[in-house]
Design a protein around this motif. Structure first.
Motif, short mmCIF file in Angstrom:
data_model
loop_
_atom_site.label_atom_id
_atom_site.label_comp_id
_atom_site.label_asym_id
_atom_site.label_seq_id
_atom_site.Cartn_x
_atom_site.Cartn_y
_atom_site.Cartn_z
N LEU A 98 -61.45 -2.43 -21.96
CA LEU A 98 -61.97 -3.76 -21.67
C LEU A 98 -63.21 -4.06 -22.51
N GLY A 99 -64.08 -3.07 -22.62
CA GLY A 99 -65.29 -3.28 -23.42
C GLY A 99 -64.98 -3.50 -24.88
N LEU A 100 -64.07 -2.71 -25.42
CA LEU A 100 -63.70 -2.85 -26.84
C LEU A 100 -63.05 -4.19 -27.11
N SER A 101 -62.13 -4.61 -26.25
CA SER A 101 -61.43 -5.88 -26.48
C SER A 101 -62.37 -7.07 -26.33
N SER A 102 -63.31 -6.99 -25.38
CA SER A 102 -64.28 -8.07 -25.20
C SER A 102 -65.25 -8.14 -26.37
N TRP A 103 -65.70 -6.99 -26.85
CA TRP A 103 -66.65 -6.95 -27.96
C TRP A 103 -66.00 -7.38 -29.27
N ALA A 104 -64.78 -6.90 -29.54
CA ALA A 104 -64.13 -7.17 -30.82
C ALA A 104 -63.44 -8.53 -30.85
N PHE A 105 -63.03 -9.03 -29.68
CA PHE A 105 -62.24 -10.27 -29.66
C PHE A 105 -62.85 -11.29 -28.69
N ASN A 106 -62.30 -11.36 -27.49
CA ASN A 106 -62.80 -12.34 -26.52
C ASN A 106 -62.37 -11.93 -25.12
N MET A 107 -62.86 -12.65 -24.13
CA MET A 107 -62.59 -12.31 -22.74
C MET A 107 -61.13 -12.55 -22.34
N VAL A 108 -60.45 -13.43 -23.06
CA VAL A 108 -59.03 -13.68 -22.75
C VAL A 108 -58.21 -12.43 -23.06
N VAL A 109 -58.51 -11.78 -24.18
CA VAL A 109 -57.83 -10.53 -24.52
C VAL A 109 -58.10 -9.49 -23.43
N SER A 110 -59.33 -9.39 -23.00
CA SER A 110 -59.68 -8.43 -21.95
C SER A 110 -58.96 -8.74 -20.65
N LEU A 111 -58.82 -10.03 -20.33
CA LEU A 111 -58.13 -10.41 -19.11
C LEU A 111 -56.67 -9.98 -19.15
N HIS A 112 -56.00 -10.22 -20.29
CA HIS A 112 -54.60 -9.82 -20.41
C HIS A 112 -54.47 -8.30 -20.35
N LEU A 113 -55.40 -7.59 -20.96
CA LEU A 113 -55.38 -6.13 -20.90
C LEU A 113 -55.50 -5.66 -19.45
N PHE A 114 -56.44 -6.25 -18.72
CA PHE A 114 -56.63 -5.88 -17.32
C PHE A 114 -55.39 -6.18 -16.49
N LEU A 115 -54.81 -7.37 -16.69
CA LEU A 115 -53.64 -7.76 -15.90
C LEU A 115 -52.46 -6.83 -16.18
N GLY A 116 -52.28 -6.45 -17.44
CA GLY A 116 -51.21 -5.52 -17.76
C GLY A 116 -51.39 -4.18 -17.05
N ALA A 117 -52.61 -3.67 -17.09
CA ALA A 117 -52.89 -2.40 -16.41
C ALA A 117 -52.74 -2.54 -14.89
N PHE A 118 -53.17 -3.66 -14.34
CA PHE A 118 -53.08 -3.89 -12.90
C PHE A 118 -51.63 -3.97 -12.45
N VAL A 119 -50.80 -4.68 -13.19
CA VAL A 119 -49.39 -4.82 -12.82
C VAL A 119 -48.70 -3.46 -12.81
N TYR A 120 -48.96 -2.64 -13.83
CA TYR A 120 -48.31 -1.32 -13.89
C TYR A 120 -48.85 -0.39 -12.81
N ALA A 121 -50.16 -0.34 -12.66
CA ALA A 121 -50.77 0.63 -11.75
C ALA A 121 -50.62 0.23 -10.29
N VAL A 122 -50.81 -1.04 -9.99
CA VAL A 122 -50.83 -1.47 -8.59
C VAL A 122 -49.53 -2.16 -8.18
N VAL A 123 -49.16 -3.22 -8.91
CA VAL A 123 -47.97 -3.98 -8.51
C VAL A 123 -46.72 -3.11 -8.57
N TYR A 124 -46.52 -2.42 -9.71
CA TYR A 124 -45.34 -1.58 -9.85
C TYR A 124 -45.47 -0.26 -9.08
N THR A 125 -46.50 0.52 -9.39
CA THR A 125 -46.62 1.87 -8.84
C THR A 125 -46.85 1.87 -7.33
N VAL A 126 -47.78 1.05 -6.86
CA VAL A 126 -48.16 1.10 -5.45
C VAL A 126 -47.29 0.19 -4.59
#
Length: 285
Positions: A98-126
């Motif tokens: 999240l820090g790298l994507s926010s620093w190198a690009f923008n918060m929208v990239v970080s948001l998509h990165l977070f959502l992808g991780a959340f869907v796999y870890a929580v929505v799918y796994t849990v």
């Protein structure tokens, strides 16, 4: 745990595919491609994917012990005396991504990165994996966020082409994973995981794969049909789609494990082929 154990927890093969889809989104909308930016984007997405994979290892360690394929995973085999400690490792990986994507690009990239991780870890796994055969269908959205992140790294306001590619990624996952699930049917049944082949058998799963793949191939043609990409992508997507559907058709006629294995690997080649079709089209069409 050893360094090799930590690498295994990160599921780098999945991370590479996620990074590749993000790069595909980047290439599809970039006027000028920067190798440095692509490398940073790929690293950020790899970190986010690795974070969710570590959590997946932690949460699924009980059912992993019941399956032959996963029984030797670090947390399932007892390599970690305190499995909960790997959650700190997952958190560190996610924070770095999240820090790298926010620093190198923008918060929208970080948001998509977070959502992808959340869907796999929580929505799918849990939430879904142990409860419904739709687990991999809905969970497939995790990969779709990667292509959206890649496009947002160039310009967050560009939405149509990235959205079309994200739909393709969403539909790609069931065709890919259900083929693997045919191979691992006994493992999933042993662990009580309601994957489609466990519930309806190989033949009906093969039929579902073909139906899904028809939707997948159709969605992959939309960027060309709507004028977002040119004739090179259209030709490449059409040829790849025809080949993939032919393999799916063979699996329907003979839902055997050898053909399911071919379908599984072919789905990865299909996705990589689409990436190169995008790359060729934006550079030479």
């Amino acid at each position: 745990m050893t360094f090799r154990h930590y690498l295994e927890l990160m599921k780098l093969r999945i991370g590479v595919m996620i990074a590749l889809t993000a790069v595909m989104g980047y290439v599809a909308v970039a006027d000028e491609v920067s190798v440095v930016q692509m490398a940073v984007l790929a690293l950020a997405m790899l970190l986010g994917s690795a974070a969710s994979s570590v959590f997946n290892h932690f949460y699924d360690r009980d059912i992993d012990r019941l399956m032959t394929r996963t029984a030797r995973r670090p947390l399932a085999s007892g390599a970690a005396q305190k499995p909960v400690m790997v959650l700190w490792f997952a958190g560190l990986l996610l924070a770095l991504g999240l820090g790298l994507s926010s620093w190198a690009f923008n918060m929208v990239v970080s948001l998509h990165l977070f959502l992808g991780a959340f869907v796999y870890a929580v929505v799918y796994t849990v939430w879904l994996k142990r409860r419904t055969w739709l687990n991999i269908v809905i969970g497939g959205a995790a990969g779709s966020f990667a292509v959206l992140a890649g496009a947002a790294a160039v310009d967050p306001s560009i939405w149509l082409l990235p959205l079309l590619l994200a739909v393709t990624l969403f539909l790609w996952t069931p065709s890919h994973f259900w083929s693997l699930a045919i191979l691992l049917k006994e493992d999933y049944a042993q662990a009580g995981i309601p994957m489609l082949p466990v519930l309806v058998g190989e033949k009906r799963t093969a039929d579902a794969i073909l139906i899904n793949s028809v939707l997948l191939v159709g969605s992959a043609l939309l960027p060309w049909m709507l004028g977002e990409l040119g004739w090179i992508y259209g030709a490449g997507s059409s040829l790849l789609g025809a080949w993939f559907l032919w393999l799916n058709w063979r699996l329907c006629r003979n839902p055997s494990r050898p053909l399911a294995r071919k379908n599984f690997f072919a789905s990865m080649l299909y996705l990589v082929g689409l990436f190169f079709a995008v790359l060729a089209d934006v550079n030479w069409a």
